[in-house]
Design a protein around this motif. Structure first.
Motif, short mmCIF file in Angstrom:
data_model
loop_
_atom_site.label_atom_id
_atom_site.label_comp_id
_atom_site.label_asym_id
_atom_site.label_seq_id
_atom_site.Cartn_x
_atom_site.Cartn_y
_atom_site.Cartn_z
N ASN A 5 39.58 28.52 38.35
CA ASN A 5 40.12 27.18 38.13
C ASN A 5 40.20 26.35 39.41
OD1 ASN A 5 40.48 27.47 35.33
ND2 ASN A 5 42.45 28.50 35.61
N SER A 6 40.58 26.98 40.52
CA SER A 6 40.79 26.21 41.75
C SER A 6 39.51 26.02 42.56
CB SER A 6 41.85 26.88 42.62
OG SER A 6 41.45 28.18 42.99
N HIS A 7 38.57 27.01 42.49
CA HIS A 7 37.35 26.92 43.27
C HIS A 7 36.12 26.64 42.39
CE1 HIS A 7 40.02 29.10 46.02
NE2 HIS A 7 39.24 28.73 47.00
N HIS A 8 36.34 26.55 41.07
CA HIS A 8 35.24 26.33 40.12
C HIS A 8 34.18 27.43 40.23
CE1 HIS A 8 37.17 22.46 39.73
NE2 HIS A 8 36.96 22.20 41.01
N ASP A 9 34.63 28.66 40.51
CA ASP A 9 33.72 29.80 40.62
C ASP A 9 33.30 30.27 39.23
OD1 ASP A 9 33.96 29.83 43.36
OD2 ASP A 9 35.44 31.44 43.40
N THR A 10 32.09 30.83 39.16
CA THR A 10 31.73 31.55 37.94
C THR A 10 32.59 32.81 37.88
OG1 THR A 10 30.01 32.78 39.10
CG2 THR A 10 29.35 30.73 38.00
N ALA A 11 32.66 33.42 36.70
CA ALA A 11 33.51 34.60 36.52
C ALA A 11 33.08 35.73 37.46
CB ALA A 11 33.47 35.06 35.07
N GLU A 12 31.77 35.98 37.56
CA GLU A 12 31.32 37.09 38.39
C GLU A 12 31.58 36.85 39.88
OE1 GLU A 12 29.60 35.48 36.03
OE2 GLU A 12 27.45 35.47 36.45
N TRP A 13 31.41 35.59 40.32
CA TRP A 13 31.68 35.30 41.73
C TRP A 13 33.18 35.40 42.03
CZ3 TRP A 13 29.37 35.74 46.02
CH2 TRP A 13 29.84 35.10 47.18
N ALA A 14 34.00 34.99 41.10
CA ALA A 14 35.46 35.10 41.29
C ALA A 14 35.88 36.56 41.34
CB ALA A 14 36.18 34.37 40.15
N VAL A 15 35.30 37.40 40.47
CA VAL A 15 35.60 38.83 40.49
C VAL A 15 35.24 39.43 41.85
CG1 VAL A 15 34.91 41.07 39.55
CG2 VAL A 15 35.42 39.18 38.01
N LYS A 16 34.06 39.07 42.35
CA LYS A 16 33.60 39.62 43.64
C LYS A 16 34.52 39.19 44.77
CE LYS A 16 30.61 41.85 46.19
NZ LYS A 16 31.48 41.93 47.39
N ARG A 17 34.95 37.95 44.78
CA ARG A 17 35.81 37.45 45.86
C ARG A 17 37.18 38.12 45.82
NH1 ARG A 17 34.32 36.50 49.90
NH2 ARG A 17 35.87 34.94 50.50
N VAL A 18 37.72 38.33 44.64
CA VAL A 18 39.02 38.99 44.53
C VAL A 18 38.91 40.47 44.91
CG1 VAL A 18 40.86 39.67 42.93
CG2 VAL A 18 39.94 37.35 42.86
N GLU A 19 37.79 41.08 44.52
CA GLU A 19 37.57 42.48 44.93
C GLU A 19 37.55 42.57 46.46
OE1 GLU A 19 34.28 46.05 44.38
OE2 GLU A 19 33.63 43.98 44.70
N ASP A 20 36.84 41.66 47.11
CA ASP A 20 36.78 41.66 48.58
C ASP A 20 38.18 41.55 49.18
OD1 ASP A 20 34.05 41.85 48.42
OD2 ASP A 20 33.68 39.72 48.80
N TYR A 21 39.02 40.72 48.57
CA TYR A 21 40.38 40.55 49.07
C TYR A 21 41.15 41.87 49.00
CZ TYR A 21 45.39 39.65 48.81
OH TYR A 21 46.74 39.73 49.00
N TYR A 22 41.10 42.54 47.86
CA TYR A 22 41.86 43.78 47.71
C TYR A 22 41.30 44.90 48.58
CZ TYR A 22 44.98 42.29 43.97
OH TYR A 22 45.97 41.67 43.25
N LEU A 23 39.98 44.95 48.72
CA LEU A 23 39.40 45.98 49.58
C LEU A 23 39.82 45.81 51.03
CD1 LEU A 23 35.77 46.42 48.17
CD2 LEU A 23 37.75 47.90 47.86
N SER A 24 40.02 44.57 51.44
CA SER A 24 40.50 44.33 52.80
C SER A 24 41.90 44.88 53.01
CB SER A 24 40.48 42.83 53.12
OG SER A 24 41.50 42.14 52.41
N VAL A 25 42.65 45.03 51.92
CA VAL A 25 43.98 45.62 51.98
C VAL A 25 43.90 47.14 51.95
CG1 VAL A 25 46.22 45.82 50.81
CG2 VAL A 25 45.04 43.61 50.89
N PHE A 26 43.03 47.68 51.07
CA PHE A 26 43.01 49.12 50.83
C PHE A 26 42.19 49.91 51.82
CE2 PHE A 26 43.57 47.98 46.11
CZ PHE A 26 44.94 48.06 46.23
N GLU A 27 41.10 49.33 52.30
CA GLU A 27 40.15 50.16 53.04
C GLU A 27 40.60 50.39 54.47
OE1 GLU A 27 36.22 48.38 52.47
OE2 GLU A 27 35.77 50.24 51.40
N ARG A 28 40.20 51.55 54.98
CA ARG A 28 40.46 51.92 56.36
C ARG A 28 39.18 52.44 57.00
NH1 ARG A 28 45.58 55.43 57.74
NH2 ARG A 28 44.90 54.62 59.72
#
Length: 576
Positions: A95-118
């Motif tokens: 809604n805020s970035h007008h992303d397609t569903a798949e691109w939004a999923v990828k961007r949110v995954e990247d966010y969480y991986l930055s938290v989880f990964e070491r």
């Protein structure tokens, strides 16, 4: 001519079979925008629903094939799909970035991986990243209309070779045909280890370039004991490893008899071998694998993937569950260890040029007592349900330990004043990870009840090396005489004050290090549960008095390679 590849031993055993490459589907995504956000949100909901249905089917299959522990792993992924926070973040991006569903999923995954990964070996964080990747891959396959590979289609005995094997891949295995696993990515993650170990599959992970060097049909030897993969072995190598495989099976049968016995050396010295855990599923593994306690409870599991700090009651209920489950065996809980490469969304940390040497672990706890105090209160309340020890991470000075201990004592007094029962015999110690503390160990030993040597960080700081950096990883040397001298100094200082010393780093399950640590007087070893019986068996075979000449020669050696040869000379069992 054969090719030797090396990696990390994720599941013990030896197998010989042809290779079968598991080719990943193309789920690559380009940045795209949409003019119809409602349509993209509807597509997202459909993909989540389809993914959940598939996972529910796999959960049933996992129960039949692998048992309850595997079901727990699949159900964790279903819980990720059901997490309203995850869906909200993706929809907000649409809604805020007008992303397609798949691109939004990828961007949110990247966010969480930055938290989880070491970069470094942290089983809990790797497991979280693995689960998230698996879920995301499934969701994207539906959004992109791309089929995922099906390991269940294998119709002959073979060793899977892939960049990564996910828990849901493993749930589709046909046990008649899968002989072993080799992956290019990953560490000894709890999820991967549980699945492959339950199937009794030898597994080696982190094998660089395996998917490019190995081809379909190549004969492989997978040595899940030592982390080796031999491609197109010679007849002599095949025969040698067939003999080793037979010996390993015999050893495994002997190990099973150790579960209900104490760990005692050949000359009658008692040792304790416990487990490093980060989830309750790890506790179940630890008990099944013969753990004599929990040497490291990583409390970070309560904080990861949360938008706000867990409450005192939430923490208490979790710690109570861990302590109660161990039936009066000691549980050593480490207070929150964040900072460095472990970030929490709900705790704002400053940008640092060198976070590994910066604001982390107990430094955050002392600066932010509103985080430390509720955790200590929860641990104190849980102490009456079993045998609990508490340790503070990343202590650098005596003043730091005294300050942390003072906060603990204050909270204990408050609880008792309020009529809340607290155990009388709580041991309070510290992680020993900083070389300056090892140098001053005789002084620290006056104030602590125990030391737990975090060998991973201690060795990194001793050699000024980031072991996650392949350019300098060769400098990370567990058997180096400098490391051995430092550890011996710590043990002697602690014992002079009547205190015990444990080790919860990777060095504790290094078969070459165990005889040296035994002879130097280490009291407790803590490790991944899959290694416990192997280490206990080795300890039972060795005589600490007869190992004293080995220690003397090792600490006066010049190189780690020299120490390794000495251990092989004195303890030929380490070669298996």
């Amino acid at each position: 001519m054969s090719i030797l590849l090396t990696g990390l031993a994720a599941s013990s055993g030896i197998t010989i079979a042809p290779a079968h490459l598991l080719v990943e589907s193309d789920l690559s995504i380009k940045k795209q925008h949409t003019a119809d956000e409602n349509h993209e949100v509807a597509r997202l909901h459909d993909s989540f629903a389809l993914s959940k249905t598939e996972l529910q089917h796999l959960s049933k299959r996992a129960h039949e094939l692998l048992g309850q522990r595997a079901v727990t792993i699949i159900d964790t992924q279903i819980a990720i799909l059901d997490d309203p926070t995850l869906q909200k973040k993706i929809i907000d991006r649409i809604n805020s970035h007008h992303d397609t569903a798949e691109w939004a999923v990828k961007r949110v995954e990247d966010y969480y991986l930055s938290v989880f990964e070491r970069k470094n070996d942290n089983e809990y964080l790797y497991a979280r990243a693995t689960a998230l990747r698996d879920v995301t891959k499934r969701v994207l396959s539906h959004l992109l209309n791309v089929s995922l590979p099906d390991p269940g289609l294998l119709d002959h005995r073979a060793i899977f070779v892939a960049n990564n094997i996910t828990p849901t891949d493993t749930a589709q295995f046909d046990k008649r045909y899968v002989a072993g696993i080799v992956t290019t990515n990953g560490g000894r993650t709890s999820h991967f280890t549980i699945m492959s170990k339950t199937l009794s599959l030898p597994a080696v992970v982190g094998v660089k370039d395996a998917t490019t060097i190995i081809h379909d049909g190549d004969l492989l030897i997978v040595d899940g004991i030592h982390g080796k993969v031999i491609v197109n072995p010679t007849k002599e190598e095949v025969e040698h490893y067939r003999l080793l495989a037979g010996k390993f099976i015999q050893e495994q049968q002997k190990w099973g008899a150790l579960k209900d016995k104490q760990t005692v050396s050949a000359d009658g010295r008692r040792f304790e071998v416990g487990a490093n855990v980060g989830t309750f599923a790890d506790v179940i593994d630890a008990q099944e694998d013969g753990a004599e306690g929990i040497g490291l409870l990583r409390t970070e599991f309560l904080y990861m993937s949360k938008d706000e700090l867990p409450t005192e009651d939430q923490q208490f209920n979790a710690y109570k569950r861990f302590v109660s489950a161990m039936n009066e065996q000691r549980v050593v809980a480490r207070t929150l260890d964040i900072g460095g490469d472990k970030k929490l969304g709900m705790v704002a940390l400053p940008h640092e040029d060198n976070p590994y040497l910066g604001f982390r672990a107990i430094r955050i706890g002392l600066a932010r007592p509103e985080i430390l105090r509720p955790q200590l209160r929860a641990l104190l309340r849980a102490s009456v349900y079993g045998r609990l020890a508490i340790m503070f991470p990343m202590i650098a000075t005596i003043e730091e330990f005294q300050a942390a201990r003072a906060i603990l004592d204050e909270e204990k007094e408050k609880l008792e004043h309020a009529g809340i029962q607290v155990a009388k015999n709580i041991e309070v110690g510290m992680m020993l990870e900083i070389p300056a503390v090892a140098v001053m160990a005789e002084h620290f030993a006056k104030y602590v009840d125990f030391f737990s040597i975090g060998s991973n960080d201690l060795i990194q700081y001793l050699f000024a090396v980031d072991r996650g950096n392949q350019q300098v990883a060769y400098l990370y040397q567990e058997l180096h005489p400098a490391v051995l001298r430092m550890i011996r100094q710590v043990i002697e200082a602690a014992h002079a004050e009547g205190k015990w010393v444990g080790m919860c780093g990777e060095m504790a399950n290094n078969a070459y290090a165990v005889p040296l640590l035994m002879a130097m007087g280490l009291d407790e070893f803590s490790m991944s549960s899959s290694q416990i019986l192997r280490v206990r068996s080795l300890i039972n075979q060795l005589n600490t008095r007869k190992l004293q000449p080995l220690v003397h020669r090792a600490i006066h050696a010049e190189t780690a390679a020299e120490v390794r040869k000495l251990v092989e000379e004195y303890v030929p069992q380490v070669k298996l």
